[in-house]
Structure formats: C-alpha cells, structure tokens
Design an enzyme around this catalytic site. Structure first.
Site, PDB file in Angstrom:
ATOM      1  N   GLY A   1      18.278 -18.384 -10.901  1.00  0.00           N
ATOM      2  CA  GLY A   1      18.410 -19.152 -12.138  1.00  0.00           C
ATOM      3  C   GLY A   1      19.689 -19.921 -12.343  1.00  0.00           C
TER       4      GLY A   1
ATOM      5  N   TYR B   1      10.160 -33.724 -15.335  1.00  0.00           N
ATOM      6  CA  TYR B   1      11.002 -33.057 -16.350  1.00  0.00           C
ATOM      7  C   TYR B   1      11.947 -34.024 -17.038  1.00  0.00           C
ATOM      8  CZ  TYR B   1       9.972 -29.323 -12.943  1.00  0.00           C
ATOM      9  OH  TYR B   1       9.385 -28.475 -12.056  1.00  0.00           O
TER      10      TYR B   1
ATOM     11  N   ARG C   1      11.039 -34.664  -9.833  1.00  0.00           N
ATOM     12  CA  ARG C   1      11.768 -34.104 -10.976  1.00  0.00           C
ATOM     13  C   ARG C   1      11.994 -35.093 -12.123  1.00  0.00           C
ATOM     14  NH1 ARG C   1      16.119 -31.991 -11.254  1.00  0.00           N
ATOM     15  NH2 ARG C   1      15.515 -30.060 -12.276  1.00  0.00           N
TER      16      ARG C   1
ATOM     17  N   PRO D   1      18.457 -16.416  -5.853  1.00  0.00           N
ATOM     18  CA  PRO D   1      18.835 -17.798  -6.179  1.00  0.00           C
ATOM     19  C   PRO D   1      18.127 -18.818  -5.307  1.00  0.00           C
ATOM     20  CG  PRO D   1      20.546 -16.780  -4.843  1.00  0.00           C
ATOM     21  CD  PRO D   1      19.498 -15.721  -5.075  1.00  0.00           C
ATOM     22  N   GLY D   2      17.772 -19.933  -5.922  1.00  0.00           N
ATOM     23  CA  GLY D   2      17.180 -21.041  -5.168  1.00  0.00           C
ATOM     24  C   GLY D   2      18.061 -22.265  -5.309  1.00  0.00           C
ATOM     25  N   ARG D   3      17.963 -22.896  -6.485  1.00  0.00           N
ATOM     26  CA  ARG D   3      18.666 -24.163  -6.734  1.00  0.00           C
ATOM     27  C   ARG D   3      20.159 -24.108  -6.390  1.00  0.00           C
ATOM     28  NH1 ARG D   3      16.672 -27.515 -10.905  1.00  0.00           N
ATOM     29  NH2 ARG D   3      15.773 -25.614 -11.762  1.00  0.00           N
TER      30      ARG D   3
ATOM     31  N   CYS E   1       1.975 -46.632  -8.534  1.00  0.00           N
ATOM     32  CA  CYS E   1       1.334 -47.305  -9.668  1.00  0.00           C
ATOM     33  C   CYS E   1       1.288 -46.435 -10.915  1.00  0.00           C
ATOM     34  CB  CYS E   1      -0.080 -47.697  -9.275  1.00  0.00           C
ATOM     35  SG  CYS E   1      -0.051 -48.642  -7.769  1.00  0.00           S
ATOM     36  N   GLU E   2       2.432 -46.068 -11.419  1.00  0.00           N
ATOM     37  CA  GLU E   2       2.522 -45.299 -12.659  1.00  0.00           C
ATOM     38  C   GLU E   2       3.834 -45.664 -13.317  1.00  0.00           C
ATOM     39  OE1 GLU E   2       1.417 -41.508 -13.351  1.00  0.00           O
ATOM     40  OE2 GLU E   2       0.213 -41.229 -11.542  1.00  0.00           O
TER      41      GLU E   2
HETATM   42  N1  LLP Z   1      12.822 -16.113  -8.692  1.00  0.00           N
HETATM   43  C1  LLP Z   1      11.691 -16.436  -9.315  1.00  0.00           C
HETATM   44  C2  LLP Z   1      10.720 -15.385  -9.644  1.00  0.00           C
HETATM   45  C3  LLP Z   1      11.435 -17.772  -9.661  1.00  0.00           C
HETATM   46  O1  LLP Z   1      10.314 -18.088 -10.295  1.00  0.00           O
HETATM   47  C4  LLP Z   1      12.390 -18.773  -9.328  1.00  0.00           C
HETATM   48  C5  LLP Z   1      12.148 -20.183  -9.661  1.00  0.00           C
HETATM   49  C6  LLP Z   1      13.556 -18.382  -8.653  1.00  0.00           C
HETATM   50  C7  LLP Z   1      13.748 -17.039  -8.363  1.00  0.00           C
HETATM   51  C8  LLP Z   1      14.611 -19.363  -8.257  1.00  0.00           C
HETATM   52  O2  LLP Z   1      15.182 -19.941  -9.370  1.00  0.00           O
HETATM   53  P1  LLP Z   1      16.459 -20.906  -9.232  1.00  0.00           P
HETATM   54  O3  LLP Z   1      17.609 -20.077  -8.732  1.00  0.00           O
HETATM   55  O4  LLP Z   1      16.103 -21.962  -8.274  1.00  0.00           O
HETATM   56  O5  LLP Z   1      16.668 -21.398 -10.596  1.00  0.00           O
HETATM   57  N2  LLP Z   1      10.774 -27.063 -10.149  1.00  0.00           N
HETATM   58  C9  LLP Z   1      11.757 -26.749 -11.164  1.00  0.00           C
HETATM   59  C10 LLP Z   1      12.301 -25.350 -11.019  1.00  0.00           C
HETATM   60  C11 LLP Z   1      11.220 -24.284 -10.984  1.00  0.00           C
HETATM   61  C12 LLP Z   1      11.765 -22.892 -10.816  1.00  0.00           C
HETATM   62  C13 LLP Z   1      10.674 -21.939 -10.474  1.00  0.00           C
HETATM   63  N3  LLP Z   1      11.108 -20.590 -10.248  1.00  0.00           N
HETATM   64  C14 LLP Z   1      12.854 -27.802 -11.114  1.00  0.00           C
HETATM   65  O6  LLP Z   1      12.778 -28.714 -10.290  1.00  0.00           O
HETATM   66  O7  LLP Z   1      13.789 -27.750 -11.904  1.00  0.00           O
END
Ligand code: LLP
Length: 424
Positions: free
Chosen positions: A243, A320, A316, A278-280, A352-353
């Site tokens: 997150g 969003y 994105r 963590p992802g982002r 085309c949007e």
């Molecule tokens: N764990 C779970 C259970 C999740 O659902 C997610 C992200 C993460 C970890 C990783 O979260 P992060 O660290 O990346 O915030 N497509 C959207 C973001 C969707 C996030 C989905 N879940 C965007 O482009 O902002």
C-alpha cells in the site's frame, strides 16, 4: 523535475536512465516502450530490507503491479518473496526462479484448480478471504492429502484515505473477513484437518501517503492476535499488506523507513514474523513509458499532442484520472537547437475514445517526432495494458548500468488474432 523516478536524469542534453539515453532505447526498440531501471528496483527493495533490519521479516513483492519475468527475476535474486493473486502469477514466479516457499496467495476468488496448483508448488501461505473459501481450501487440500497453510485476511474497517477504487479496508469492501467474525472463523479453521493456521493478514488499500491508518489497522490486528493466543491459536506471522504510495507529482510521500516506523512500533516485542506485500513502492518509480509525438493538432480551444502510446498501454489516467508527469526527453537534437514554443497540450493517444489521454494541460515545448517519457509508470502500467483497438502491446526494456536488455518484445499484429478462427 517534480517526478521522482529513481535513476532517471532528465537534466542536460540527453535524458537517460542509468547510463543509457532514452533516444538510444527508442532507436533500438521503437515506441511505445516501457523502460525500467534495475538499480531503481534494487534500491527500492533494499529500502524495505534496511527498514526491517534486525526483524524476522519477509517482503513479498505484489506481482500484480508488474509481472514481467525479468522484474520478478531481479526480486527473486534479491531474496524477495511474492504475493500472487492467480495461478498465472504463480506460474510466472516459478518461471522466474522465485522460491515457492516464499509465495503468498491473496485474492477473493481463488479457483479449486489454482488452490491445487499452489498446494502442489508448496507455497508459504494462502490469505483466505471468506468462510466459503476456508471450506473449499480444506476440501481441496484433503483431496491432495495435504494441509494448506492459511492466514485470514481480516478487514480492520479503517479508512485508508485513498482513491475509492483502490481502498480495500472499509467494511463495505469486498475484501477480507469482517473483524468481528474473525475469531469464530479462526476457530473453524483450526478444526479443519486440511488447514494449518499460520498467520493473519490485512491490506487496507493502495497509494497510501499516511502511515496512520495502516498503523491503526496493525494495532487492531495485534489485539486480535492476542485474543487468538488466549484461545489457544498461535500464529507464526503477521502480514500487514502493501500500500505505500509513491510520488507521481508533488505528493509528500513518506520514505519506506518513515512509513514502516509506526507499524514497527506497534509490532515491537512481538515474536511473530512480519510480512509485507508491497507492489507500487517497489516498481512504480523504477519505470517509465517512452512514447513519440506523432503529430500536433492546434484546435480552437485546445492544443493536442497525439502520441503513439494510448490508454491501452497505460490505463491509469483514463481509469483513475491519475496524474503522471510527462517530460520531453528528446534532448536538444530534436529541435535543431531552436526550441518549439511552449504551449499547454492535451497529451492523447490514437484510440477512439475521449478518455484516451495520458495527461491534460501539460505545458510543454513540442515538435512532431519528439520523444516523451510518461514517468512513474513502472507499477500498474504494462500489467494493466490491453490490446484495445488491436494495438500490439508495447516492448519492455530493462536498463542495467550502460546495458539495455529487451525483456519483452513488442507484439506483432498477427499474434493479436492468432487464437481466433473464422467460421467453418
Ligand atoms: N496486497 C494486496 C492484497 C493487494 O490487493 C495489493 C494491491 C497489494 C498487496 C499491493 O499494493 P501496493 O503496494 O501496490 O499499493 N491498479 C491500481 C492499484 C490496484 C491495487 C490492487 N491491490 C493503480 O494503478 O493505482
């Protein structure tokens, strides 16, 4: 420069990622093209390791943010675990040499086939999100003669204060089991012979800029863990999800250490292993989308720069209303030394949007043929791309020092309909 992409130097004549100019990347691989920095990926992961030094902790990269095999490979070599949400992501992790013993399986709707696949691979833990999933997982594990390691994803009902599409911790969300129901579900899980209760999990949302809601969630979770211990259910780990946000524009973003500090304070003196997903924050600012200006169109009320990347490449902004910095990275060469006049441009793709835009009202000095970098595009960029308008997906390149590695070649048009057939 407001964007804070690591390893990007936008100043000077020839903007580059690490030691490679973006003009060279475009010349060799064409556009649109995602460009990643291995050094930036490594330092983002290292920031977690440093902040967690001295703790028994596992950092599981959320594969959904960017699932390219080479990115998974970088993290696997650094010792990371992985947070997956599908059998497809599990297959990717294994193909990239990831350790199945460090894989977490999250998600509200795992199929039986995916459960089997993960049990056979020997993953670290299933994050179970409902009572029904608990029963199904138990049945699948028993069929295989195994025990499934489980955590319950508990919904702490805190407001993550982020975009509603990516907030997941409120009662009203589809994720997790209600806090009040968790104790009874843990008791049920402990009774089921196909399950081994291992941990607890929560994830309250994405692009979080304030650690306070996550720390509040952690405190609620810890209270629950103590209640479970009193009940004879001992947990091995506490998973506090992912997150942490990144800087796209001028947001005040805590460092990894600043974000984790209040969470670690809540976890002080606890014996359980700590897990994060963590992802982002691991990939977002390690990647950009390189695109070329096809043409400029000066309308009555607006100026448009039509570029060769579109919402199918980076969804994105359309999805969003997300803001990504857009930088002209052509260097001085493109204008023959005389900069084009600076104007406010709508940066739009060929789809085309009307929602097909990458940026609104960007003050830029542009000429046709210029190269633009859409910054902070490493997370949820390529991973959410599509073939809408029968557009081949972009190429992906990893920069490592002064080397460029193609890590995904551009799709060809025939590949796009290779699985389709004409009627007999
Ligand atoms: N764990 C779970 C259970 C999740 O659902 C997610 C992200 C993460 C970890 C990783 O979260 P992060 O660290 O990346 O915030 N497509 C959207 C973001 C969707 C996030 C989905 N879940 C965007 O482009 O902002």
């Amino acid at each position: 420069m407001t964007a804070r992409m690591t390893a990007f130097s936008g100043e000077g004549e020839l903007p580059r990622v690490e030691g490679v100019t973006l003009a060279d990347v475009a010349a060799r691989f064409g556009t649109p093209c995602y460009v990643y920095s291995r050094a930036a990926l490594t330092s983002a992961y290292q920031a977690y390791r440093d902040a967690l030094a001295g703790r028994d902790a596992l950092v599981c990269y959320a594969v959904k943010a960017n699932s390219n095999l080479a990115i998974l490979d970088v993290f696997a070599r650094l010792g990371a675990g992985f947070d997956i949400v599908s059998g497809g992501e599990l297959a990717r992790v294994l193909a990239a040499g990831g350790d199945p013993g460090k894989v977490l399986f999250s998600g509200v709707g795992k199929s039986r086939a995916e459960m089997r696949q993960a049990l056979e691979a020997g993953i670290f833990c299933f994050n179970v999100e409902s009572a029904a999933e608990l029963e199904t997982l138990n049945a699948v594990a028993l069929e295989l003669g195994r025990q499934a390691p489980v955590s319950l994803r508990v919904n702490p009902d805190v407001d993550a204060r982020t975009h509603p599409y990516i907030a997941t911790g409120l009662k009203s969300s589809k994720f997790g089991v209600p806090f009040e129901a968790a104790l009874a579900l843990y008791r049920r899980a402990a009774e089921l012979p196909g399950l081994a209760v291992r941990g607890i999990d929560c994830h309250i949302g994405s692009q979080l800029l304030d650690p306070a809601p996550a720390a509040a969630a952690a405190a609620k979770i810890v209270g629950l863990v103590d209640a479970l211990t009193a009940d004879g259910i001992d947990l091995h780990h506490i998973d506090l999800g992912g997150g942490l946000g990144i800087r796209y524009r001028d947001e005040a973003v805590p460092t990894v250490a600043e974000y984790l500090a209040p969470l670690l304070a809540v976890m002080r003196d606890r014996k359980e292993q700590l897990v994060f997903e963590p992802g982002r924050s691991l990939v977002g600012n390690a990647g950009l989308l390189l695109t070329r200006v096809e043409l400029l169109k000066h309308g009555e009320s607006k100026n448009f720069a039509v570029v060769d990347a579109a919402m199918n490449d980076l969804a994105r902004p359309a999805l969003y209303d997300a803001w990504h910095a857009i930088v002209n990275v052509s260097g001085k060469v493109s204008h023959g030394g005389t900069p084009a006049p600076s104007r406010s441009y709508e940066i739009v793709g060929p789809i085309c949007e009307s929602g097909d835009f990458l940026g609104h009202a960007r003050e830029l000095s542009l000429a046709p043929g210029d190269l633009l970098a859409v910054m902070s595009a490493g997370a949820y960029g390529m991973a959410m791309s599509s073939n809408y308008n029968t557009r081949p997906r972009a190429a992906e390149v990893m920069i490592d020092g002064d080397r460029m590695h193609p890590i995904r070649r551009r799709e060809t048009i025939t590949e796009l309909f290779a699985n389709e057939s004409l009627l007999p």
